[in-house]
Design an enzyme around this catalytic site. Structure first.
Site, PDB file in Angstrom:
ATOM      1  N   ASP A 135       2.053   5.916  -7.746  1.00 48.20           N
ATOM      2  CA  ASP A 135       3.273   5.621  -6.993  1.00 48.20           C
ATOM      3  C   ASP A 135       4.515   5.979  -7.803  1.00 48.20           C
ATOM      4  O   ASP A 135       5.482   6.526  -7.264  1.00 48.20           O
ATOM      5  CB  ASP A 135       3.305   4.146  -6.593  1.00 48.20           C
ATOM      6  N   HIS A 146      -2.910  -0.113 -12.817  1.00 44.56           N
ATOM      7  CA  HIS A 146      -3.840   0.017 -11.698  1.00 44.56           C
ATOM      8  C   HIS A 146      -5.171  -0.598 -12.109  1.00 44.56           C
ATOM      9  O   HIS A 146      -5.716  -0.254 -13.161  1.00 44.56           O
ATOM     10  CB  HIS A 146      -4.037   1.483 -11.311  1.00 44.56           C
ATOM     11  N   HIS A 192       0.856  -1.190   0.000  1.00 45.57           N
ATOM     12  CA  HIS A 192       0.000   0.000   0.000  1.00 45.57           C
ATOM     13  C   HIS A 192       0.893   1.243   0.000  1.00 45.57           C
ATOM     14  O   HIS A 192       1.365   1.660  -1.052  1.00 45.57           O
ATOM     15  CB  HIS A 192      -0.923  -0.055   1.211  1.00 45.57           C
TER      16      HIS A 192
END
Length: 389
Positions: free
Chosen positions: A330, A289, A251
């Site tokens: 990210d 994603h 995460h």
């Protein structure tokens, strides 16, 4: 394994009835084995038996328990919320396009929007100095744990008390991330603490990143915060649950993994680094994603106005060419923080600070429902010995 057991990406997509991004997701989760094409290193082959077994599983009619179990991981919605939604490749905070909000709003304004009503600011509230520790994680945990131990539960607290606590708590989290009590909006405080001009381009990039990760529907850390809030616990306790969940490598640790992947690419070359991971069936941290098959809109919003260094641009191109995946948030945060000379922990600091606004909003929303979140477990252990001697 026989050569006939390996098929092209196009054939695998056809048998599964999915796009390339979904096929790659199956590979990254270990559902389908992959190897390099012997005649073309730019292409991959996929194990046909894995593909066929997955196609059968996907097409099989499922019982209610199976549907509920699948909903836990990128499945159907499991609870109602008026805060954030992902629609058609974009995401919205209470109906407002989050990418549009990132153009000019500070985090404080978006935090109030996520709460859903006008909330008092924390300007006149006392902000105690953050814990004196060099490590960001220690400061955040110590501050939240101390506040959780001393704060009253949300159950039984007035709306005004909870709203005031929400505003102050976000400021205290920002102070812990910065390592000091500083004046000004949160993005300027963080820029200042990292040696950047509080009114310069880096500070504005910090502001944009904060807005784009303030909330993201029912992710793992937000669900944890809501579970805690559903017990009537304090707002600080709910945020502490969110932070604890965010700390996991899958995460909040993904930007750090993306940074290590970028180091691999710089050492071995972008194409070789991507190819090596694909052949070994490993994921590409910072890319793809499940909620954005066409590319993470948050990353696009950040990278469209930012010139990547050559090595990171090469990694982005190699991931697209070899795996047909786009950068996610990210990668974008890692790339910007690294390029702007921010500390190694900056992506996590930004994520934790911004997402606290979302955790707070979700915790307050859950508290107002008056419902305890208590799923059932589907038992798969040994048969209970009922009525035995």
């Amino acid at each position: 394994m026989k050569e006939s057991d390996w098929i092209s990406a196009e054939e695998a997509q056809l048998r599964l009835g999915v796009r390339a991004q979904t096929l790659y997701a199956y590979v990254s989760r270990g559902h389908v084995q992959v190897r390099a094409h012997p005649a073309d290193a730019r292409r991959s082959l996929y194990r046909a038996t894995d593909v066929d077994e997955l196609a059968v599983r996907n097409g099989r009619s499922r019982k209610l328990a199976d549907v509920a179990s699948a909903a836990i991981a990128w499945g159907e919605p499991v609870l109602s919320s008026a805060i954030t939604t992902v629609r058609a490749g974009r995401f919205f905070y209470r109906g407002h396009d989050a990418v549009g909000l990132a153009e000019d709003r500070p985090l404080e304004a978006v935090a109030r929007l996520l709460l859903g009503e006008d909330q008092p600011g924390a300007d006149n509230m006392e902000r105690t100095p953050p814990p004196d520790h060099v490590d960001l994680h220690h400061r955040l945990y110590q501050m939240l744990a101390g506040r959780a131990a001393a704060s009253p539960p949300m159950l039984g607290s007035s709306d005004g008390m909870i709203a005031a606590e929400a505003a102050l708590l976000l400021d205290l989290i920002a102070d812990a991330a910065a390592g000091a009590v500083l004046p000004g909006p949160i993005h300027q405080r963080l820029a200042n603490s990292w040696g950047a001009d509080p009114h310069g381009a880096t500070a504005d990039l910090i502001r944009r990143m904060l807005i784009l990760v303030a909330d993201h529907e029912l992710n793992a850390s937000t669900f944890a915060a809501r579970v805690t809030a559903s017990t009537g616990a304090s707002l600080a306790a709910a945020v502490l649950s969110g932070l604890s969940t965010l700390s996991g490598p899958r995460h909040g640790g993904m930007s750090a993994m993306a940074r290590r992947f970028a180091a691999e690419a710089e050492l071995h070359g972008a194409r070789d680094a991507v190819h090596a991971r694909l052949v070994e069936g490993r994921s590409l941290p910072g890319f793809g994603h499940p909620l954005y098959p066409q590319g993470d809109i948050r990353a696009k919003a950040l990278l469209d106005g930012f010139e990547l260094p050559a090595s990171l641009a090469a990694l982005r191109a190699a991931a697209k060419d070899l795996a047909d995946v786009e950068p996610n948030i990210d990668f974008a945060m890692m790339a910007i923080c690294l390029s702007c000379g921010m500390p190694a922990q900056a992506p996590f600091a930004l994520f934790a600070t911004a997402r606290s606004a979302g955790w707070i909003a979700h915790a307050v929303e859950q508290n107002r429902t008056g419902k305890l979140i208590r799923p059932r477990a589907r038992y798969v252990g040994p048969e209970p010995l009922i009525g035995s001697d």
